[in-house]
Write a protein that holds these residues in place. Structure first.
Motif, PDB file in Angstrom:
ATOM      1  N   UNK A 221      18.480  44.766  20.705  1.00  0.00           N
ATOM      2  CA  UNK A 221      17.307  45.358  20.272  1.00  0.00           C
ATOM      3  C   UNK A 221      17.476  45.632  18.656  1.00  0.00           C
ATOM      4  N   UNK A 222      16.408  45.684  18.118  1.00  0.00           N
ATOM      5  CA  UNK A 222      16.305  46.045  16.763  1.00  0.00           C
ATOM      6  C   UNK A 222      16.664  47.629  16.492  1.00  0.00           C
ATOM      7  N   UNK A 223      17.084  47.762  15.270  1.00  0.00           N
ATOM      8  CA  UNK A 223      17.871  49.116  14.884  1.00  0.00           C
ATOM      9  C   UNK A 223      16.952  50.264  15.299  1.00  0.00           C
ATOM     10  N   UNK A 224      15.776  50.124  15.206  1.00  0.00           N
ATOM     11  CA  UNK A 224      14.888  51.218  15.535  1.00  0.00           C
ATOM     12  C   UNK A 224      14.833  51.743  16.719  1.00  0.00           C
ATOM     13  N   UNK A 225      15.182  50.902  17.817  1.00  0.00           N
ATOM     14  CA  UNK A 225      15.448  51.001  19.202  1.00  0.00           C
ATOM     15  C   UNK A 225      16.780  51.808  19.577  1.00  0.00           C
ATOM     16  N   UNK A 226      16.682  53.175  20.064  1.00  0.00           N
ATOM     17  CA  UNK A 226      17.936  53.814  20.420  1.00  0.00           C
ATOM     18  C   UNK A 226      17.830  54.462  21.819  1.00  0.00           C
ATOM     19  N   UNK A 415       7.901  47.210   1.573  1.00  0.00           N
ATOM     20  CA  UNK A 415       7.978  45.519   1.247  1.00  0.00           C
ATOM     21  C   UNK A 415       8.324  45.455  -0.179  1.00  0.00           C
ATOM     22  N   UNK A 416       9.504  44.937  -0.393  1.00  0.00           N
ATOM     23  CA  UNK A 416       9.780  44.715  -1.903  1.00  0.00           C
ATOM     24  C   UNK A 416       9.110  43.403  -2.446  1.00  0.00           C
ATOM     25  N   UNK A 417       9.076  42.425  -1.467  1.00  0.00           N
ATOM     26  CA  UNK A 417       8.350  41.172  -1.586  1.00  0.00           C
ATOM     27  C   UNK A 417       8.340  40.266  -0.446  1.00  0.00           C
ATOM     28  N   UNK A 418       7.845  39.228  -0.666  1.00  0.00           N
ATOM     29  CA  UNK A 418       7.738  38.370   0.556  1.00  0.00           C
ATOM     30  C   UNK A 418       8.985  38.021   1.124  1.00  0.00           C
ATOM     31  N   UNK A 419      10.215  38.387   0.571  1.00  0.00           N
ATOM     32  CA  UNK A 419      11.303  37.976   1.128  1.00  0.00           C
ATOM     33  C   UNK A 419      12.092  39.099   1.959  1.00  0.00           C
ATOM     34  N   UNK A 420      11.844  40.358   1.377  1.00  0.00           N
ATOM     35  CA  UNK A 420      12.526  41.295   1.628  1.00  0.00           C
ATOM     36  C   UNK A 420      11.983  42.506   2.209  1.00  0.00           C
ATOM     37  N   UNK A 421      12.069  42.999   3.368  1.00  0.00           N
ATOM     38  CA  UNK A 421      11.104  44.239   4.155  1.00  0.00           C
ATOM     39  C   UNK A 421      12.448  45.075   4.596  1.00  0.00           C
ATOM     40  N   UNK A 422      12.217  46.257   4.361  1.00  0.00           N
ATOM     41  CA  UNK A 422      12.923  47.389   4.794  1.00  0.00           C
ATOM     42  C   UNK A 422      12.285  48.503   5.714  1.00  0.00           C
ATOM     43  N   UNK A 423      12.694  48.787   6.799  1.00  0.00           N
ATOM     44  CA  UNK A 423      12.400  49.873   7.735  1.00  0.00           C
ATOM     45  C   UNK A 423      13.376  50.748   8.005  1.00  0.00           C
ATOM     46  N   UNK A 424      12.966  52.002   7.783  1.00  0.00           N
ATOM     47  CA  UNK A 424      14.125  53.295   7.943  1.00  0.00           C
ATOM     48  C   UNK A 424      13.325  54.489   8.492  1.00  0.00           C
ATOM     49  N   UNK A 425      13.812  55.211   9.489  1.00  0.00           N
ATOM     50  CA  UNK A 425      13.315  56.525   9.957  1.00  0.00           C
ATOM     51  C   UNK A 425      14.209  57.197  10.670  1.00  0.00           C
ATOM     52  N   UNK A 426      13.731  58.337  11.234  1.00  0.00           N
ATOM     53  CA  UNK A 426      14.451  59.375  12.053  1.00  0.00           C
ATOM     54  C   UNK A 426      13.580  59.659  13.296  1.00  0.00           C
ATOM     55  N   UNK A 462      18.565  58.363  13.745  1.00  0.00           N
ATOM     56  CA  UNK A 462      18.315  57.691  12.366  1.00  0.00           C
ATOM     57  C   UNK A 462      18.510  56.281  12.384  1.00  0.00           C
ATOM     58  N   UNK A 463      17.622  55.521  11.553  1.00  0.00           N
ATOM     59  CA  UNK A 463      18.040  54.022  11.795  1.00  0.00           C
ATOM     60  C   UNK A 463      17.527  53.577  10.158  1.00  0.00           C
ATOM     61  N   UNK A 464      18.190  52.217   9.932  1.00  0.00           N
ATOM     62  CA  UNK A 464      17.575  51.679   8.589  1.00  0.00           C
ATOM     63  C   UNK A 464      17.910  50.012   8.973  1.00  0.00           C
ATOM     64  N   UNK A 465      16.978  49.288   8.668  1.00  0.00           N
ATOM     65  CA  UNK A 465      17.038  47.691   8.887  1.00  0.00           C
ATOM     66  C   UNK A 465      16.569  47.290   7.779  1.00  0.00           C
ATOM     67  N   UNK A 466      16.673  46.041   7.580  1.00  0.00           N
ATOM     68  CA  UNK A 466      16.222  45.264   6.406  1.00  0.00           C
ATOM     69  C   UNK A 466      16.038  43.654   7.167  1.00  0.00           C
ATOM     70  N   UNK A 475      15.359  33.317   8.437  1.00  0.00           N
ATOM     71  CA  UNK A 475      15.314  34.850   8.347  1.00  0.00           C
ATOM     72  C   UNK A 475      16.513  35.579   8.923  1.00  0.00           C
ATOM     73  N   UNK A 476      16.977  36.515   8.139  1.00  0.00           N
ATOM     74  CA  UNK A 476      18.186  37.563   8.646  1.00  0.00           C
ATOM     75  C   UNK A 476      17.766  38.842   8.773  1.00  0.00           C
ATOM     76  N   UNK A 477      18.092  39.686   9.974  1.00  0.00           N
ATOM     77  CA  UNK A 477      17.684  41.166   9.998  1.00  0.00           C
ATOM     78  C   UNK A 477      18.956  41.860  10.419  1.00  0.00           C
ATOM     79  N   UNK A 478      19.228  42.922   9.580  1.00  0.00           N
ATOM     80  CA  UNK A 478      20.559  43.613   9.985  1.00  0.00           C
ATOM     81  C   UNK A 478      20.006  44.976   9.835  1.00  0.00           C
ATOM     82  N   UNK A 479      20.804  45.991  10.646  1.00  0.00           N
ATOM     83  CA  UNK A 479      20.669  47.340  10.398  1.00  0.00           C
ATOM     84  C   UNK A 479      21.547  48.214  11.146  1.00  0.00           C
ATOM     85  N   UNK A 480      21.442  49.525  10.990  1.00  0.00           N
ATOM     86  CA  UNK A 480      22.207  50.482  11.754  1.00  0.00           C
ATOM     87  C   UNK A 480      21.434  51.573  12.529  1.00  0.00           C
ATOM     88  N   UNK A 481      21.928  52.119  13.598  1.00  0.00           N
ATOM     89  CA  UNK A 481      21.190  53.073  14.444  1.00  0.00           C
ATOM     90  C   UNK A 481      22.262  54.276  14.773  1.00  0.00           C
TER      91      UNK A 481
END
Length: 778
Positions: A221-226, A415-426, A462-466, A475-481
């Protein structure tokens, strides 16, 4: 008389030749930020008509003749989207939300359309083992009956736990490992007749009138799912029509539905959508049509209220509230005591309520912040009595589990630009619990108080993923939960990473890795025992999380425009699994279906699930779709004795075939549909019963050393759904008959020892079940 017949034939001829129309409209948004895209271009290819969206991304087509349409949507700097088989009916307006994916390399010779994968997940951070499912699928698939869980049994690696409920087994994992989310918030199990600790029940509380297209994830699962091990349902809700009031009425075996939606005023873009359902069986019982011993009742209310507030953002009030009870009839006549159930009347209650508010606001041109507050209440209680030989009734079991939860979540998309997106939350959950259980170790023994506790605790996530896109192909996706339980201060930090590469216009490859963990069911921590001094203690209060590492590799190949071949291999390494500390016990929480484990546990077990899934899917085209999936897997566990065994859910293989065809008349006033689903799968597993020891003891005694060594015969079931849809002026009617298990095959569920008869009883799953439903939209 001739004049009368002439008028009738004239009316029928006029009706047959009438051209009914309806409006098609929607909003075009940025896939990452969900912000409107101003002045996007939308084309209906059948009539070659193009409109331009306004500054809010909203587009309108005037009255279109009813039927199926293809849309092309384009905007500078974004990949063109092609939407096929958009249904326009006379009864309700067709309102769409279309998300466009940004283009990294704007080269005219490189054309990558968003329709290259029809079931692409809505969450762009979900790279592997994820797919979108549509409301149309929950309504169209045979035996889905508007239920996301039952619909999911058509997907690779998924099978129902049993025919009597909608719990699902994903890739050999227990159904307890599933996470439910709705509009970004963690929600309680949204099903009627649910048992404590399970993720399913008898029937979904959520109406298909409320759901929009959503995501289903089965691994890595993506990092936002715990707080999940086996799968995620990430549900999205549909907004009500903000220009016109509309109604939907349904009557069928599963309930009487009424839904209403519409705008608050002509000048305001807010809307409401409310659905209420009442049990058909309950109604028939109250008016005396059914016998008095039929007492399976439920009702529910769900809603989504959308309130845009200009610069203050958008507010939404949403929720679902379901009440369900099941009462077992008493039989005060010993001549009718044939099986155990005849002497054990019971009362079962399962109530689930969730109500919340979300707020979404734009923070400049590059960021959005979405936050939510939710309050939930669940009650599961079971009160069982035993009728003795002298007809005196004594209590044989009682529990009452009440959980109240207040939740807060907030997610930032940048959304920094069309190449890099970041999602973080609690995600914060404040949990209050009041649990009680009295039960006996074995039949005939005195009842003991197993759980009696009131308290509270919190969980913090808490999570953060880019996501980085090196080009339109990679495309590459990485993050922590992060997950923490305050009750015993257990915590985990979980890395996740995935990558996808588009090889060419026909094929792509993806890989993913994720570490995941899940709390034990709350009641497990609260089980109480007595030591030799008679003092009460809680042996499991300090249990840690069950943990897993997921590895996934997938390959997609497009055989034709609407035919996709997908192969996925996976390995799930489970560790830190709670197992029994009793000498010789083979118990592991990897085999539980529901309920609270009351014996001492320790985090020293392990397990593994691995396999391959191959699926060929022909997307709906020319009113025809077809999917064939094959899953081959192993599901193993190891208890404290160190011996590797099959889990209860190790069926080894699943083959699923689904297909459907709509036959539309020349005037498109009526559509006849036929849909079929066939499942052939290896049987689930059971532990053999020691018959001699059971007869001597008066209750079921199992051969624990041979845990899950018996496999049920292969499971086979075919479901058939036929439907007829009529379009009249401003009205669409649909009559459907869903025949579940059309061949009436009685698949074996398990064997049990009946203490009343002293015999081994074979328990079968459901036979043929016809479900009739009639729906009117206007």
């Amino acid at each position: 008389m001739k004049i009368v017949w002439g008028l009738i034939f004239s009316f029928l001829a006029a009706s047959a030749n009438a051209q009914y129309t309806q409006q098609l409209r929607g909003t075009v948004t940025d896939q990452v930020l969900q912000k409107p895209l101003s002045f996007a271009t939308v084309t209906v290819t059948e009539i070659n008509k193009t409109v331009t969206a306004d500054a809010d991304g909203v587009f309108h087509f005037g009255a279109l003749p009813i039927g199926l349409y293809h849309l092309k949507v384009s905007h500078a700097g974004f990949k063109e989207a092609v939407l096929e088989n958009i249904s326009v009916n006379a009864g309700k307006e067709t309102v769409l939300t279309i998300a466009l994916e940004a283009m990294v390399v704007a080269e005219t010779e490189v054309i990558i359309k968003s329709n290259s994968k029809k079931n692409k997940p809505l969450n762009d951070m979900s790279v592997v083992s994820a797919r979108a499912f549509t409301v149309e699928e929950t309504q169209k698939y045979a035996a889905a009956v508007n239920d996301p869980l039952r619909m999911a049994t058509a997907f690779p690696g998924v099978i129902a736990g049993n025919d009597g409920g909608n719990s699902i087994i994903i890739r050999g994992n227990s159904s307890t490992g599933l996470l439910w989310k709705m509009e970004g918030m963690d929600i309680p199990n949204p099903n009627h007749f649910s048992y404590a600790g399970n993720s399913g029940g008898g029937i979904s509380i959520l109406s298909s009138q409320l759901l929009a297209n959503s995501d289903f994830v089965t691994a890595a699962f993506a990092s936002e799912y715990g707080n999940a091990l086996s799968g995620v349902f990430d549900l999205k809700l549909r907004k009500g029509n903000n220009e016109k009031r509309e109604y939907t009425l349904q009557a069928g075996v599963l309930g009487l539905n009424v839904a209403v939606e519409g705008p608050f005023s002509k000048s305001y873009k807010g809307s409401y959508l409310v659905n209420y359902r009442y049990s058909t069986l309950q109604l028939l019982n109250k008016i005396g049509v059914l016998p008095g011993n039929v007492a399976t009742n439920f009702q529910d209310l769900s809603y989504n209220i959308y309130l845009p507030a200009k610069k203050a953002g958008v507010f939404s009030f949403l929720g679902f509230n379901g009440l369900s009870t099941d009462d077992g009839a008493e039989k005060y006549d010993s001549s009718k005591w044939v099986t155990r159930d005849d002497r054990y009347p019971y009362n079962f209650v399962a109530n689930t309520l969730f109500n919340g508010i979300t707020h979404t606001i734009s923070l400049g041109s590059k960021a959005t912040l979405k936050s939510g507050l939710g309050i939930s209440y669940t009650k599961n209680s079971y009160d069982e009595q035993f009728i003795k030989a002298d007809y005196v009734k004594v209590q044989s079991y009682k529990d009452n589990y009440v959980t109240k939860k207040k939740s807060f979540n907030s997610t930032l998309n940048y959304k920094f630009n069309n190449r890099l997106n970041v999602k973080a939350g609690i995600i914060l959950n404040f949990i209050d619990f009041n649990y009680y259980q009295r039960s006996a170790e074995h039949l005939g023994e005195p009842l003991q108080e197993r759980i009696n506790t009131t308290g509270n605790t919190t969980t913090t996530q808490a999570f953060a993923q880019w996501q980085y896109r090196a080009g339109d192909k990679l495309s590459v996706t990485a993050g922590l939960h992060y997950l923490n339980l305050a009750l015993n201060n257990s915590s985990s930090i979980e890395p996740r990473v995935a990558a996808k590469y588009i090889i060419n216009s026909k094929s792509s490859i993806a890989a993913g890795y994720g570490q995941h963990s899940q709390l034990q069911v709350m009641g497990v921590y609260l089980a109480q025992l007595q030591n030799s001094n008679g003092d009460t203690y809680k042996p499991n209060k300090n249990l840690g999380f069950t943990r897993a590492r997921h590895f996934v590799l997938s390959y997609n190949y497009r055989l034709a425009k609407n035919l996709q071949l997908k192969t996925e291999v996976y390995y799930q390494q489970l560790f830190n699994v709670p197992v029994s500390t009793k000498p010789g016990s083979t118990f592991s929480t990897l085999n539980i279906i529901d309920g609270y484990v009351l014996e001492p546990l320790i985090n020293k077990g392990k397990g593994k699930n691995y396999g391959m899934e191959i699926s060929a899917e022909r997307y709906l085209n020319n009113n025809f779709y077809l999917t064939l999936t094959n899953s081959f897997y192993q599901s193993k566990y190891t208890a404290l004795d160190g011996i590797e065994r099959n889990t209860k859910f190790n069926g080894n293989y699943i083959t699923t075939f689904i297909a459907g065809k709509d036959f539309v008349n020349v005037n498109r006033h009526r559509t006849f549909g036929i849909n079929v689903k066939t499942i052939y799968a290896g049987g689930l597993r059971n532990t053999p019963i020691d018959f001699a020891a059971s007869r001597a003891s008066g209750y079921g005694v199992y051969k624990d050393a041979e845990a899950f060594s018996l496999q049920n015969p292969a499971y086979f079931r075919t479901d058939l759904k036929v439907s007829m849809k009529w379009n009249k002026k401003h009205l669409t009617s649909t009559l459907s008959l869903d025949i579940q298990n059309v061949s009436n095959r009685l698949n074996i569920y398990n064997q049990s020892f009946d203490e009343t008869t002293g015999k081994l009883e074979t328990n079968y799953q459901s036979g043929i079940i016809p479900i009739l439903n009639y729906k009117v939209e206007f």
